[in-house]
Design an enzyme around this catalytic site. Structure first.
Site, PDB file in Angstrom:
ATOM      1  N   HIS A  89       0.842  -1.200   0.000  1.00  0.00           N
ATOM      2  CA  HIS A  89       0.000   0.000   0.000  1.00  0.00           C
ATOM      3  C   HIS A  89       0.879   1.251   0.000  1.00  0.00           C
ATOM      4  CE1 HIS A  89      -3.155   2.843   0.915  1.00  0.00           C
ATOM      5  NE2 HIS A  89      -4.021   1.870   0.654  1.00  0.00           N
ATOM      6  N   HIS A  90       0.439   2.247  -0.751  1.00  0.00           N
ATOM      7  CA  HIS A  90       1.199   3.490  -0.864  1.00  0.00           C
ATOM      8  C   HIS A  90       1.302   4.220   0.483  1.00  0.00           C
ATOM      9  CE1 HIS A  90       3.076   6.901  -2.633  1.00  0.00           C
ATOM     10  NE2 HIS A  90       2.643   6.692  -3.863  1.00  0.00           N
TER      11      HIS A  90
END
Length: 195
Positions: free
Chosen positions: A133-134
């Protein structure tokens, strides 16, 4: 007890059923790779990669950005998965499969990453698809994660305790735990008042 920055929290908040904020990479490897061997390698390397050992600790009532909490019982059986493409296992089939994998949201109750071994690629190859996930890493952080997990030469280090290249002699220490629920609420209300 790191807290997500406003930008990192934004990457969580923009997600919908059709919009994900994953960073991903696909490596095509010559030959086969065994899931158990990959899990063993990850088990040795994960102490050097804090971003892959953290899960979200949300603030009650959404009053503030979540915190990161170190996961005490990281489940590599959950995070490392394997799938096989139907024959012929060409690049089009691989692209379609990776597209499906990438479109799925990550489980926010666990550390925000998954690795997929993709078997049956044409030419005896294996795919290694990694998604993070960013909010957990940015582009540079993602490159650092891959550098810690992958070897840069065909001959990996021989000792079980060898640190990944460029990672120093000892893994970083554990994060402090996030504040308790009451303190999270108090901090969140103070930040709201200040804003």
């Amino acid at each position: 007890m790191p807290q997500l920055t406003a930008l990192d929290a934004q990457f969580l908040n923009i997600e919908t059923a059709t919009n994900v904020a994953n960073i991903a990479g696909l490596a095509i490897l010559d030959g086969a790779l065994d899931r158990a061997d990959l899990q063993a390698l990850l088990g040795r390397r994960l102490p050097y990669v804090p971003a892959l050992r953290r899960r979200l600790a949300p603030v009650p009532f959404g009053l503030d950005h979540p915190y990161w909490a170190e996961e005490d019982d990281l489940d590599l059986d959950y995070h490392v998965r394997e799938i096989g493409l139907p024959r012929p296992g060409d690049d089009r089939q691989l692209a379609e499969q990776v597209s499906r994998l990438h479109a799925r949201r990550l489980d926010r109750s666990r550390p925000l990453w998954e690795i997929y071994l993709v078997h049956n690629l044409s030419g005896g190859r294996t795919g290694l698809y990694t998604k993070i996930h960013h909010a957990a890493v940015d582009g540079i952080g993602g490159a650092d994660v891959l550098a810690a997990l992958l070897d840069t030469t065909p001959e990996p280090p021989t000792g079980r305790e060898d640190p990944p290249p460029g990672m120093g002699e000892a893994p970083p220490g554990r994060d402090e735990p996030p504040p308790g629920q009451a303190e999270m609420v108090a901090r969140g209300l103070a930040r709201l008042a200040a804003n």
